[in-house]
Scaffold this active site. Structure first.
Site, PDB file in Angstrom:
ATOM      1  N   CYS A 113       0.865  -1.060  -0.066  1.00  0.00           N
ATOM      2  CA  CYS A 113       0.038   0.086   0.118  1.00  0.00           C
ATOM      3  C   CYS A 113       0.625   1.184  -0.268  1.00  0.00           C
ATOM      4  O   CYS A 113       0.123   2.390  -0.038  1.00  0.00           O
ATOM      5  CB  CYS A 113      -0.881   0.119   1.193  1.00  0.00           C
ATOM      6  N   HIS A 236      -2.946   7.040   1.264  1.00  0.00           N
ATOM      7  CA  HIS A 236      -3.506   5.460   1.283  1.00  0.00           C
ATOM      8  C   HIS A 236      -4.852   5.731   1.770  1.00  0.00           C
ATOM      9  O   HIS A 236      -5.357   5.620   2.994  1.00  0.00           O
ATOM     10  CB  HIS A 236      -2.754   4.550   1.625  1.00  0.00           C
ATOM     11  N   ASN A 266      -9.702  -0.758  -0.098  1.00  0.00           N
ATOM     12  CA  ASN A 266      -8.687  -0.520  -0.186  1.00  0.00           C
ATOM     13  C   ASN A 266      -8.249  -1.504  -1.152  1.00  0.00           C
ATOM     14  O   ASN A 266      -7.838  -2.158  -1.082  1.00  0.00           O
ATOM     15  CB  ASN A 266      -8.171  -0.619   1.349  1.00  0.00           C
TER      16      ASN A 266
HETATM   17  N1  COA Z   1     -18.739  -7.323  10.726  1.00  0.00           N
HETATM   18  C1  COA Z   1     -19.423  -7.923  11.609  1.00  0.00           C
HETATM   19  N2  COA Z   1     -18.388  -7.988  12.770  1.00  0.00           N
HETATM   20  C2  COA Z   1     -17.067  -8.370  13.003  1.00  0.00           C
HETATM   21  C3  COA Z   1     -16.430  -7.834  11.460  1.00  0.00           C
HETATM   22  C4  COA Z   1     -17.067  -7.661  10.670  1.00  0.00           C
HETATM   23  N3  COA Z   1     -16.890  -7.244   8.994  1.00  0.00           N
HETATM   24  N4  COA Z   1     -15.201  -8.252  11.253  1.00  0.00           N
HETATM   25  C5  COA Z   1     -14.793  -8.524  12.643  1.00  0.00           C
HETATM   26  N5  COA Z   1     -16.189  -8.471  13.315  1.00  0.00           N
HETATM   27  C6  COA Z   1     -16.272  -8.778  15.048  1.00  0.00           C
HETATM   28  C7  COA Z   1     -14.968  -9.140  15.751  1.00  0.00           C
HETATM   29  O1  COA Z   1     -15.571 -10.234  15.081  1.00  0.00           O
HETATM   30  C8  COA Z   1     -15.293  -8.778  17.478  1.00  0.00           C
HETATM   31  O2  COA Z   1     -16.639  -9.706  17.691  1.00  0.00           O
HETATM   32  P1  COA Z   1     -16.240  -9.585  18.944  1.00  0.00           P
HETATM   33  O3  COA Z   1     -16.612  -8.224  19.617  1.00  0.00           O
HETATM   34  O4  COA Z   1     -17.735 -10.552  19.473  1.00  0.00           O
HETATM   35  O5  COA Z   1     -15.193 -10.844  19.479  1.00  0.00           O
HETATM   36  C9  COA Z   1     -16.007  -7.150  16.993  1.00  0.00           C
HETATM   37  O6  COA Z   1     -16.357  -7.119  15.582  1.00  0.00           O
HETATM   38  C10 COA Z   1     -14.679  -6.962  17.229  1.00  0.00           C
HETATM   39  O7  COA Z   1     -13.419  -7.117  16.665  1.00  0.00           O
HETATM   40  P2  COA Z   1     -12.094  -5.728  16.071  1.00  0.00           P
HETATM   41  O8  COA Z   1     -11.584  -7.037  15.143  1.00  0.00           O
HETATM   42  O9  COA Z   1     -11.568  -5.938  17.599  1.00  0.00           O
HETATM   43  O10 COA Z   1     -12.472  -4.809  15.504  1.00  0.00           O
HETATM   44  P3  COA Z   1     -12.032  -3.073  14.976  1.00  0.00           P
HETATM   45  O11 COA Z   1     -12.282  -2.436  15.882  1.00  0.00           O
HETATM   46  O12 COA Z   1     -10.004  -3.620  15.217  1.00  0.00           O
HETATM   47  O13 COA Z   1     -12.486  -3.310  13.921  1.00  0.00           O
HETATM   48  C11 COA Z   1     -10.563  -3.495  11.542  1.00  0.00           C
HETATM   49  C12 COA Z   1     -11.578  -4.193  12.533  1.00  0.00           C
HETATM   50  C13 COA Z   1     -10.490  -4.832  10.370  1.00  0.00           C
HETATM   51  C14 COA Z   1     -11.638  -2.037  10.339  1.00  0.00           C
HETATM   52  C15 COA Z   1      -9.711  -2.678  11.967  1.00  0.00           C
HETATM   53  O14 COA Z   1      -8.947  -3.274  13.107  1.00  0.00           O
HETATM   54  C16 COA Z   1      -8.667  -1.276  11.210  1.00  0.00           C
HETATM   55  O15 COA Z   1      -9.848  -0.941  10.182  1.00  0.00           O
HETATM   56  N6  COA Z   1      -7.917  -2.122  10.782  1.00  0.00           N
HETATM   57  C17 COA Z   1      -6.512  -1.826  10.307  1.00  0.00           C
HETATM   58  C18 COA Z   1      -6.859  -2.533   8.943  1.00  0.00           C
HETATM   59  C19 COA Z   1      -6.440  -2.047   7.098  1.00  0.00           C
HETATM   60  O16 COA Z   1      -6.485  -0.563   7.281  1.00  0.00           O
HETATM   61  N7  COA Z   1      -5.647  -2.688   7.275  1.00  0.00           N
HETATM   62  C20 COA Z   1      -5.096  -2.059   5.786  1.00  0.00           C
HETATM   63  C21 COA Z   1      -3.481  -1.396   6.069  1.00  0.00           C
HETATM   64  S1  COA Z   1      -3.122  -0.572   4.133  1.00  0.00           S
END
Ligand code: COA
Length: 311
Positions: A113, A236, A266
């Site tokens: 990215c 990005h 993304n």
């Molecule tokens: N839909 C619904 N629920 C979801 C889900 C989805 N698509 N994905 C995860 N969950 C759930 C999890 O299972 C978890 O449930 P639980 O509390 O019952 O265990 C809950 O949501 C929270 O999960 P968590 O992983 O803690 O969420 P988060 O707040 O960290 O958000 C992302 C997840 C991926 C959106 C976030 O971590 C993020 O944006 N990270 C950066 C990713 C990124 O940009 N990557 C590319 C970089 S170049």
């Protein structure tokens, strides 16, 4: 001192629009969760077109809306981590489809990215050294086949598309860059033996919200300017919350930030290219403007550029 001129721009999308509601039908997720956590409303998946098809489309549109003759292009760079073949590169394929041959150097850049930001750096260096006169810089990704559609925390994030710029040297322009890598192959990776994107979301999030403001401050200091002096910030497009957090830390007004993650998700190495092509189309990138671009992602790579848009 030397910078870059934008001589042409073009973009291409995957051929199928996939809304959050479409994803609700195949995985346990909801439109509201995805919007709240990421800002994404839809993305494009490419079913029919491969990576090269999208790169070609973006490249041809860039040539069409410029005064550049195809034969002027002497360097093709494609930023991608999803080439159709390990070799030949997507860049060689673009050369073939543009009927370019002798005198053209072609290569893919895999910096995930951060790809497009690294590509801008390489283009500028080649132009400044006069090794190239006219660079076709493309970001093109077909990520959808590499998504694990059983992993709801990662498959909702990504999409397919391409953005292209034709760049020339601007003798009077400014161009600064800062970059780095924090090597890690567990937080965000795609293994060849099981080619699916795998991600520990919270760790990537923490990396991004820390590194993005740091690297932007660094590049602005090199350019001798502050956020107030910069006209446009192009991040990005990974997640609206990451962009908003960086904007708040750097006190960047909303109207200076371009966002399209809502429509594309993304697109990794393509995202900044797609943003810049859209901004050119909308008249949001004008000669003389000061621009900061910032990429971050697998590697873990990060990088930012500060430049003026040449006449
Ligand atoms: N839909 C619904 N629920 C979801 C889900 C989805 N698509 N994905 C995860 N969950 C759930 C999890 O299972 C978890 O449930 P639980 O509390 O019952 O265990 C809950 O949501 C929270 O999960 P968590 O992983 O803690 O969420 P988060 O707040 O960290 O958000 C992302 C997840 C991926 C959106 C976030 O971590 C993020 O944006 N990270 C950066 C990713 C990124 O940009 N990557 C590319 C970089 S170049």
């Amino acid at each position: 001192m030397s910078g870059i001129k934008i001589l042409g721009y073009g973009l291409s999308q995957g051929d199928k629009i996939v809304s959050n509601s479409d994803l609700e039908k195949i995985i346990d997720t909801s439109d509201s969760w995805i919007r709240e956590k990421t800002g994404i409303e839809r993305r494009f998946f490419s079913v029919e077109k491969n990576n090269l098809d999208m790169a070609e489309e973006a490249a041809k549109r860039a040539v069409e809306n410029s005064d550049v003759k195809v034969c002027d292009i002497d360097l093709i760079l494609v930023c991608t981590f999803t080439p159709d073949y390990a070799t030949p590169s997507v860049a060689c394929g673009v050369a073939g489809r543009l009927n370019l041959g002798k005198g053209v150097m072609c290569m893919d850049i895999n910096a995930a990215c951060s790809g497009f930001v690294y590509g801008l750096n390489i283009a500028k260096a080649m132009l400044e050294s006069k090794a190239s006169k006219c660079v076709l810089l493309i970001g093109s990704e077909k990520i959808s086949p590499l998504l694990n559609m059983e992993d709801r925390s990662s498959c909702i994030l990504f999409g397919d598309g391409a953005g292209a710029l034709i760049l020339g040297a601007d003798e009077e322009g400014l161009f600064e860059s800062s970059s780095g890598v924090l090597y890690d192959d567990e937080i965000l990776f795609c293994d060849r033996s099981n080619p699916k994107v795998s991600m520990r979301g919270q760790e990537v999030y923490r990396f991004a919200v820390n590194k993005v403001p740091e690297i932007i401050r660094e590049v602005m200091a090199k350019g001798g300017c502050s956020a107030e002096d910069v006209d446009r910030f192009v991040f990005h497009q990974a997640n609206l919350r990451i962009i908003d957090s960086a904007a708040a830390k750097l006190k960047i007004p909303e109207n200076k930030i371009y966002k399209n993650v809502q429509n594309y998700g993304n697109t990794s190495g393509a995202s900044i290219g797609i943003c810049m092509a859209e901004m050119m189309e909308k008249g949001l990138l004008k000669a003389g403007m000061k621009v900061v671009c910032c990429g971050f992602g697998a590697g873990l790579t990060y990088g930012a550029t500060f430049f003026t848009v040449g006449e």
